[in-house]
Design a protein around this motif. Structure first.
Motif, PDB file in Angstrom:
ATOM      1  N   GLU A  10       0.853  -1.030  -0.382  1.00 50.08           N
ATOM      2  CA  GLU A  10       0.083  -0.056  -0.021  1.00 50.08           C
ATOM      3  C   GLU A  10       0.424   1.223   0.269  1.00 50.08           C
ATOM      4  O   GLU A  10       0.868   1.989  -0.682  1.00 50.08           O
ATOM      5  CB  GLU A  10      -0.592  -0.226   1.467  1.00 50.08           C
ATOM      6  CG  GLU A  10      -1.471   1.069   1.859  1.00 50.08           C
ATOM      7  CD  GLU A  10      -2.420   1.687   0.927  1.00 50.08           C
ATOM      8  OE1 GLU A  10      -3.192   0.651   0.279  1.00 50.08           O
ATOM      9  OE2 GLU A  10      -3.658   3.197   0.488  1.00 50.08           O
ATOM     10  N   VAL A  41     -12.438   4.208   2.636  1.00 51.18           N
ATOM     11  CA  VAL A  41     -11.317   3.079   1.015  1.00 51.18           C
ATOM     12  C   VAL A  41     -10.039   3.993   1.702  1.00 51.18           C
ATOM     13  O   VAL A  41      -9.752   4.493   2.439  1.00 51.18           O
ATOM     14  CB  VAL A  41     -11.443   3.715  -0.063  1.00 51.18           C
ATOM     15  CG1 VAL A  41     -12.927   3.017  -0.430  1.00 51.18           C
ATOM     16  CG2 VAL A  41     -11.268   5.614  -0.455  1.00 51.18           C
ATOM     17  N   SER A  42      -8.492   2.575   0.968  1.00 52.30           N
ATOM     18  CA  SER A  42      -7.303   2.886   1.680  1.00 52.30           C
ATOM     19  C   SER A  42      -6.838   4.562   0.513  1.00 52.30           C
ATOM     20  O   SER A  42      -7.844   4.643  -0.306  1.00 52.30           O
ATOM     21  CB  SER A  42      -6.369   1.814   1.414  1.00 52.30           C
ATOM     22  OG  SER A  42      -6.681   1.107   0.103  1.00 52.30           O
ATOM     23  N   THR A  44      -4.848   3.422  -1.948  1.00 54.35           N
ATOM     24  CA  THR A  44      -4.801   3.107  -3.197  1.00 54.35           C
ATOM     25  C   THR A  44      -6.176   2.568  -3.648  1.00 54.35           C
ATOM     26  O   THR A  44      -6.436   2.823  -4.690  1.00 54.35           O
ATOM     27  CB  THR A  44      -3.855   2.165  -3.627  1.00 54.35           C
ATOM     28  OG1 THR A  44      -4.201   1.385  -2.228  1.00 54.35           O
ATOM     29  CG2 THR A  44      -2.627   2.657  -2.855  1.00 54.35           C
ATOM     30  N   GLU A  45      -7.122   2.335  -3.157  1.00 56.52           N
ATOM     31  CA  GLU A  45      -8.148   1.711  -3.243  1.00 56.52           C
ATOM     32  C   GLU A  45      -9.613   3.185  -3.692  1.00 56.52           C
ATOM     33  O   GLU A  45     -10.096   3.192  -4.681  1.00 56.52           O
ATOM     34  CB  GLU A  45      -9.574   1.070  -2.155  1.00 56.52           C
ATOM     35  CG  GLU A  45     -10.951   0.086  -2.671  1.00 56.52           C
ATOM     36  CD  GLU A  45     -10.947  -0.498  -2.016  1.00 56.52           C
ATOM     37  OE1 GLU A  45     -10.876  -1.183  -0.933  1.00 56.52           O
ATOM     38  OE2 GLU A  45     -12.109  -0.775  -2.563  1.00 56.52           O
ATOM     39  N   LEU A  48      -7.800   3.654  -7.085  1.00 57.93           N
ATOM     40  CA  LEU A  48      -9.275   2.855  -8.116  1.00 57.93           C
ATOM     41  C   LEU A  48     -10.285   3.035  -8.579  1.00 57.93           C
ATOM     42  O   LEU A  48     -10.599   3.114  -9.605  1.00 57.93           O
ATOM     43  CB  LEU A  48      -8.988   1.414  -7.086  1.00 57.93           C
ATOM     44  CG  LEU A  48      -9.515   0.478  -8.627  1.00 57.93           C
ATOM     45  CD1 LEU A  48      -9.112  -0.340  -9.711  1.00 57.93           C
ATOM     46  CD2 LEU A  48      -8.993  -0.566  -7.638  1.00 57.93           C
ATOM     47  N   SER A  71     -14.738   8.346   0.230  1.00 56.18           N
ATOM     48  CA  SER A  71     -14.962   7.633  -0.914  1.00 56.18           C
ATOM     49  C   SER A  71     -15.527   8.751  -2.037  1.00 56.18           C
ATOM     50  O   SER A  71     -16.059   8.261  -3.246  1.00 56.18           O
ATOM     51  CB  SER A  71     -15.080   5.806  -0.869  1.00 56.18           C
ATOM     52  OG  SER A  71     -16.565   6.455  -0.690  1.00 56.18           O
ATOM     53  N   ASP A 137     -20.876  -0.157  -0.447  1.00 58.54           N
ATOM     54  CA  ASP A 137     -19.857  -0.086   0.227  1.00 58.54           C
ATOM     55  C   ASP A 137     -20.740   0.533   2.279  1.00 58.54           C
ATOM     56  O   ASP A 137     -20.392   1.243   3.403  1.00 58.54           O
ATOM     57  CB  ASP A 137     -19.109   1.146   0.278  1.00 58.54           C
ATOM     58  CG  ASP A 137     -17.561   1.010   1.900  1.00 58.54           C
ATOM     59  OD1 ASP A 137     -17.359   0.036   2.119  1.00 58.54           O
ATOM     60  OD2 ASP A 137     -17.210   2.352   1.170  1.00 58.54           O
ATOM     61  N   ASP A 163     -17.689  -3.073  -2.015  1.00 59.14           N
ATOM     62  CA  ASP A 163     -15.998  -3.473  -1.237  1.00 59.14           C
ATOM     63  C   ASP A 163     -16.481  -3.818  -0.418  1.00 59.14           C
ATOM     64  O   ASP A 163     -17.558  -4.388   0.029  1.00 59.14           O
ATOM     65  CB  ASP A 163     -15.910  -1.191  -0.912  1.00 59.14           C
ATOM     66  CG  ASP A 163     -14.637  -0.981  -0.013  1.00 59.14           C
ATOM     67  OD1 ASP A 163     -14.157  -2.215  -0.662  1.00 59.14           O
ATOM     68  OD2 ASP A 163     -14.742  -0.346   1.084  1.00 59.14           O
ATOM     69  N   VAL A 199      -7.544  -5.399  -2.831  1.00 65.18           N
ATOM     70  CA  VAL A 199      -6.653  -4.286  -2.535  1.00 65.18           C
ATOM     71  C   VAL A 199      -6.236  -4.320  -1.572  1.00 65.18           C
ATOM     72  O   VAL A 199      -7.015  -4.816  -0.710  1.00 65.18           O
ATOM     73  CB  VAL A 199      -8.479  -3.533  -2.702  1.00 65.18           C
ATOM     74  CG1 VAL A 199      -8.317  -2.453  -4.345  1.00 65.18           C
ATOM     75  CG2 VAL A 199      -8.798  -3.307  -1.776  1.00 65.18           C
ATOM     76  N   ARG A 201      -5.138  -2.478   1.848  1.00 69.78           N
ATOM     77  CA  ARG A 201      -4.961  -1.721   2.926  1.00 69.78           C
ATOM     78  C   ARG A 201      -4.156  -1.815   4.211  1.00 69.78           C
ATOM     79  O   ARG A 201      -3.278  -2.820   4.063  1.00 69.78           O
ATOM     80  CB  ARG A 201      -6.194  -1.635   3.525  1.00 69.78           C
ATOM     81  CG  ARG A 201      -7.539  -2.030   3.186  1.00 69.78           C
ATOM     82  CD  ARG A 201      -8.604  -3.069   3.009  1.00 69.78           C
ATOM     83  NE  ARG A 201      -9.028  -2.105   4.583  1.00 69.78           N
ATOM     84  CZ  ARG A 201      -9.728  -0.748   4.763  1.00 69.78           C
ATOM     85  NH1 ARG A 201     -10.765  -1.075   3.681  1.00 69.78           N
ATOM     86  NH2 ARG A 201     -10.144  -0.262   5.749  1.00 69.78           N
ATOM     87  N   LEU A 208     -12.151  -5.448  -3.873  1.00 67.70           N
ATOM     88  CA  LEU A 208     -13.169  -4.703  -4.698  1.00 67.70           C
ATOM     89  C   LEU A 208     -13.857  -5.811  -5.541  1.00 67.70           C
ATOM     90  O   LEU A 208     -12.929  -6.515  -6.733  1.00 67.70           O
ATOM     91  CB  LEU A 208     -12.946  -3.371  -5.449  1.00 67.70           C
ATOM     92  CG  LEU A 208     -13.756  -2.574  -5.976  1.00 67.70           C
ATOM     93  CD1 LEU A 208     -14.083  -1.474  -5.536  1.00 67.70           C
ATOM     94  CD2 LEU A 208     -12.671  -1.382  -6.569  1.00 67.70           C
TER      95      LEU A 208
END
Ligand code: SAH
Ligand code: MG
Length: 214
Positions: A10, A41-42, A44-45, A48, A71, A137, A163, A199, A201, A208
């Motif tokens: 991550e 969400v992180s 990186t997510e 995405l 998000s 989510d 998610d 994904v 975290r 996802l």
């Protein structure tokens, strides 16, 4: 060498592709300061979600489960001028924190948060224009119901994202969880073509579920 843990991956991917800007950093900080759980969400997510939404070119986005709006900001950034997003949230305090974060990110007029149980909000939406993208989510036990209720609201060719779809329960054949049931329902749906994307975290690996409506 650093250990091959999801959090190290991550950090690497976020450092290259998902550095959080001011709006995202303050949305995350405000969510924590408001006493909301740290379950957005992180980085990186979130990126995405943004890239997938850019590909889908949605004019209308529906989110189920707003929390502090992290998000929602990622997705709303893919809206064209005049585009619109509706996000459903049960908790009025979460909605209030999210409204502040969305306002600061510049989406005060384009993202509407509807407060109440998502299933009730969805039931009241049958007459609305179809959505191009739906992101689920909220509470995990509701996912299968949200799938059934939101699929008719998604246009043909639209993108459905789910998610937290790689829960520990998938590692145990007898394991049960709301999102594992959601995965099974999506896999069995003749209306969807899907793949589950892992994904990263900060606290491990998650998933996802990416589905396209036929
Ligand atoms: N999408 C957010 C995280 C959402 S966390 C992000 O990544 O930034 C899940 C949210 O769903 C919580 O805010 C919780 O209050 C909300 N929720 C739980 N049950 C719900 C329900 N029945 N209807 C609508 N929202 C619900
Ligand atoms: Mg989530």
């Amino acid at each position: 060498m650093n250990a091959k843990t999801p959090e190290n991956y991550e950090r690497y991917v976020a450092g290259l592709f998902a550095r959080e800007d001011e709006a995202l950093l303050s949305a995350r900080a405000d969510t924590t300061a408001g006493g909301l759980p740290e379950i957005a969400v992180s980085a990186t997510e979130g990126k995405l979600l943004y890239v997938l939404a850019r590909l889908a070119r949605p004019r209308r986005i529906l989110e189920i489960g707003t929390l502090g709006g992290y998000s929602a900001i990622c997705l709303a950034r893919a809206l064209p001028p005049g585009g619109r997003m509706i996000s459903l949230e049960l908790d009025p305090h979460h909605a209030e924190v999210a409204r502040g974060n969305l306002l600061r990110a510049g989406f005060g007029d384009r993202v509407e948060i509807r407060v109440g149980p998502a299933l009730e909000s969805l039931a009241a939406m049958s007459g609305e224009e179809p959505f191009d993208l739906v992101f689920i989510d909220a509470d995990k036990d509701g996912y299968v119901d949200y799938l059934r209720a939101s699929l008719p609201l998604l246009r043909s060719g639209g993108l459905l994202l789910g998610d937290n779809t790689l829960p520990d329960a998938v590692l145990d054949e007898a394991g049960d969880s709301g999102t594992k049931r959601y995965n099974a329902a999506a896999a069995a749906s003749p209306e969807l073509e899907s793949i589950l994307v892992p994904v990263f975290r900060r606290d491990g690996l998650d998933g996802l579920l990416v589905s396209v409506k036929r």
